[in-house]
Every structure is written in structure tokens, then in C-alpha cells.
Design a protein around this motif. Structure first.
Motif, PDB file in Angstrom:
ATOM      1  N   GLU A   1       1.047  -1.219  -0.007  1.00 36.52           N
ATOM      2  CA  GLU A   1       0.065   0.082  -0.129  1.00 36.52           C
ATOM      3  C   GLU A   1       0.877   1.220  -0.006  1.00 36.52           C
ATOM      4  N   VAL A   2       2.173   1.177  -0.076  1.00 40.39           N
ATOM      5  CA  VAL A   2       2.880   2.099  -0.083  1.00 40.39           C
ATOM      6  C   VAL A   2       2.889   3.025  -1.492  1.00 40.39           C
ATOM      7  N   ARG A   3       2.709   4.346  -1.215  1.00 39.69           N
ATOM      8  CA  ARG A   3       2.289   5.248  -2.290  1.00 39.69           C
ATOM      9  C   ARG A   3       3.592   6.492  -2.403  1.00 39.69           C
ATOM     10  N   ALA A   4       3.836   6.785  -3.698  1.00 38.66           N
ATOM     11  CA  ALA A   4       4.581   7.614  -4.031  1.00 38.66           C
ATOM     12  C   ALA A   4       4.544   8.704  -5.045  1.00 38.66           C
TER      13      ALA A   4
ATOM     14  N   ALA B   1      -5.353   9.758  -1.835  1.00 35.32           N
ATOM     15  CA  ALA B   1      -4.869   8.630  -0.900  1.00 35.32           C
ATOM     16  C   ALA B   1      -3.578   9.023  -0.651  1.00 35.32           C
ATOM     17  N   TRP B   2      -2.522   9.466  -1.489  1.00 39.22           N
ATOM     18  CA  TRP B   2      -1.324   9.552  -1.171  1.00 39.22           C
ATOM     19  C   TRP B   2      -1.054  10.869  -0.264  1.00 39.22           C
ATOM     20  N   VAL B   3      -1.963  12.076  -0.146  1.00 43.19           N
ATOM     21  CA  VAL B   3      -1.665  12.985   0.631  1.00 43.19           C
ATOM     22  C   VAL B   3      -2.223  12.530   1.943  1.00 43.19           C
TER      23      VAL B   3
ATOM     24  N   ILE C   1       3.751  11.032   2.688  1.00 43.73           N
ATOM     25  CA  ILE C   1       3.894  11.733   1.519  1.00 43.73           C
ATOM     26  C   ILE C   1       5.444  11.563   1.005  1.00 43.73           C
ATOM     27  N   ARG C   2       5.370  10.354   0.267  1.00 44.45           N
ATOM     28  CA  ARG C   2       6.596  10.069  -0.425  1.00 44.45           C
ATOM     29  C   ARG C   2       6.821  10.773  -1.857  1.00 44.45           C
ATOM     30  N   LYS C   3       7.942  11.199  -2.248  1.00 42.95           N
ATOM     31  CA  LYS C   3       8.467  11.376  -3.601  1.00 42.95           C
ATOM     32  C   LYS C   3       9.580  10.748  -4.139  1.00 42.95           C
TER      33      LYS C   3
ATOM     34  N   HIS D   1       8.289  18.988  -1.396  1.00 45.10           N
ATOM     35  CA  HIS D   1       7.360  18.755  -0.251  1.00 45.10           C
ATOM     36  C   HIS D   1       7.175  20.318   0.312  1.00 45.10           C
ATOM     37  N   ALA D   2       8.042  21.025   0.177  1.00 42.85           N
ATOM     38  CA  ALA D   2       8.124  22.691   0.816  1.00 42.85           C
ATOM     39  C   ALA D   2       6.925  23.275  -0.037  1.00 42.85           C
ATOM     40  N   SER D   3       6.801  23.237  -1.268  1.00 46.49           N
ATOM     41  CA  SER D   3       5.851  23.748  -2.126  1.00 46.49           C
ATOM     42  C   SER D   3       4.419  23.518  -1.732  1.00 46.49           C
ATOM     43  N   MET D   4       4.350  22.234  -1.470  1.00 43.08           N
ATOM     44  CA  MET D   4       2.985  21.641  -0.932  1.00 43.08           C
ATOM     45  C   MET D   4       2.706  22.083   0.441  1.00 43.08           C
ATOM     46  N   LEU D   5       3.583  22.069   1.160  1.00 42.15           N
ATOM     47  CA  LEU D   5       3.023  22.459   2.750  1.00 42.15           C
ATOM     48  C   LEU D   5       2.785  24.055   2.608  1.00 42.15           C
TER      49      LEU D   5
END
Length: 256
Positions: free
Chosen positions: A34-37, A84-86, A90-92, A179-183
Motif C-alpha cells: 500500500e506504499v504510495r509515492a 490517498a497519497w496526501v 507523502i513520499r516522492k 514537499h516544501a511547495s506543497m506545505l
């Protein structure tokens, strides 16, 4: 811009910064299936590689562009996958591509952003176990690009400050500025500042490495709420799966 997939992210931000470092990479309760990225594809041509700073700026813009794309909103074709990812970790995963391999990923759902000739494509996140072959064949390592000298950050766009004490490859840094732009977008959304997005053209950000004194003055420490309210700063704290120690603050995002 009501009901975006980033609604739950701001709620988790302060809790995440408050966790002890040993807890930030605890994946004992995760089912590997179930790991998402989110794959972030960096265009790095062999004979004409991009400069590092615009490539990171393109990656940061592309990542948040996927989350705020109309197709990621409720009833949109990307909504279920992005939400589902968020709502999970939150992996990229940054990968490099060139030539025909770069062209191949353009057919996959996502957003490509180009900044000063440097291009990155953020794809709609999905299960790692189901990564498309166009992506899985791309290399994760080898994304190092020499540091450049971009000059002062423009005064009218958010600045993503890289930790001056923590060296990162271009691939790692690309994931962190994403990650930063999303936060940053999540914090703005939580504050009800919808009008900001109307002027945030192409989600452009400046990526810079600050002097140690500047980094220290912006760092939220153990008070992320006041750091946002007083200095308009949010921080990315890494889980420590690759390159950096768990709990490391890798990027500080600051509104102009």
C-alpha cells in the motif's frame, strides 16, 4: 479553490514537526503493498544538463501543480489517487530521464514545468508496487548536478531555503522542495488565503541556500504555528529514508 486534496496536510504539519526524530521514519504499521509515492522526473540530458537551481525550481512547481490541478479536485480524474497519497506518508521519488525516456513519461498523467530551460515532470502519485515501466526503468541515482550561483531570489515569489548544513543530491533536493511547495500551499489554504493562488503564476518558487545566520533566524524550532504566523515560514522535516538523518529539516519555505 475549495475542497483541495491539501486540506488535511496543514492539520498534520505541526504534529509532524513535534515528533521525536526516532518516530518520523517509523513504518512498522505500513503494508508494503500500500506504499504510495509521487514520481518526480528530472530531465537531465547527457550532453546538455540543466543548471541545478532552475531544475529544483521546476520540480517544486510541478509537485504542487499536480495537487492543485483541477483534475485533482473532487470528482476529478486524479482525485482519488492524489488524496490517498496526501492522506498517507507523502513520499516522492526523483528519477532522471533523457531523450526518448523523457518523451515517454510525457504520456503519463502529470504536470511538466520548465524554468529557464530546465524541466521536471511530477506524475500523479500511485502505488509503488504498480509503478509504470516507463518510470521504473529510469535511474534514481546519478542525479548530481554541480552547484550554480543563481543570485538573489526574486522578491515576488516564495523562497525555498535549502539547509546549508546538509548536502543533498539534486534528486533528493528535488523531492524536498516539492514537499516544501506543497506545505506552503496547504498553509495558505488553511488560512483561507485563496486569493494568493490567483497571483501565484505557474507556482513559481525560488530555490536558494541561505547563510547559516539566515537559516537559524527562520527555523521554526518547536513552534511551527508562530513561525508561520509571524515569519510566514513552513519547514520540511525529512523521515530519513535516504541521504539525511531522520528528523532533519531540509527546507524552509517562506512567503515573500
Amino acid at each position: 479553490m475549495t475542497g483541495t486534496v491539501l486540506d488535511t496536510l496543514a492539520d498534520r504539519y505541526a504534529h509532524w514537526l513535534g515528533l521525536p526524530a526516532s518516530a518520523t521514519n517509523d513504518v512498522s504499521d505500513e503494508d508494503p503493498a500500500e506504499v504510495r509515492a509521487m514520481p518526480v522526473i528530472l530531465r537531465i540530458e547527457r550532453g546538455d544538463p540543466p543548471q541545478r537551481t532552475p531544475l529544483l525550481e521546476a520540480a517544486a512547481a510541478a509537485a504542487v501543480a499536480v495537487c492543485l490541478d483541477p483534475r485533482a479536485e473532487a470528482e476529478g480524474e486524479w482525485h482519488d489517487q492524489v488524496k490517498a497519497w496526501v492522506d498517507s506518508r507523502i513520499r516522492k521519488v526523483s528519477r532522471r530521464a533523457r531523450g526518448a525516456h523523457w518523451e515517454a513519461v510525457q504520456s503519463l498523467p502529470g504536470v511538466t514545468i520548465t524554468v529557464d530551460g530546465a524541466s521536471a515532470r511530477a506524475l500523479v502519485p500511485g502505488l509503488v508496487a504498480e509503478t509504470p515501466k516507463e518510470v521504473s526503468r529510469l535511474q534514481i541515482s546519478g542525479s548530481e548536478i554541480p552547484a550554480d550561483d543563481p543570485g538573489p531570489a526574486p522578491p515576488d515569489v516564495p523562497t525555498l531555503w535549502l539547509n546549508p548544513k546538509v548536502p543533498m543530491t539534486a534528486g533528493k533536493a528535488a523531492a524536498q522542495v516539492g514537499h516544501a511547495s506543497m506545505l506552503l500551499a496547504a498553509a495558505l489554504k488553511a488560512d483561507g488565503r485563496e486569493s494568493y493562488f490567483e497571483d501565484w503564476k505557474d507556482f513559481r518558487c525560488a530555490v536558494r541556500t541561505p547563510p547559516l545566520r539566515t537559516w537559524a533566524s527562520l527555523h521554526p524550532g518547536d513552534d511551527p504555528l508562530n513561525a508561520w504566523r509571524r515569519r510566514q515560514v513552513v519547514a520540511v522535516r525529512d523521515a530519513g529514508f535516504t541521504e539525511v538523518a531522520p528528523g532533519t529539516v531540509t527546507v524552509l519555505a517562506q512567503l515573500p
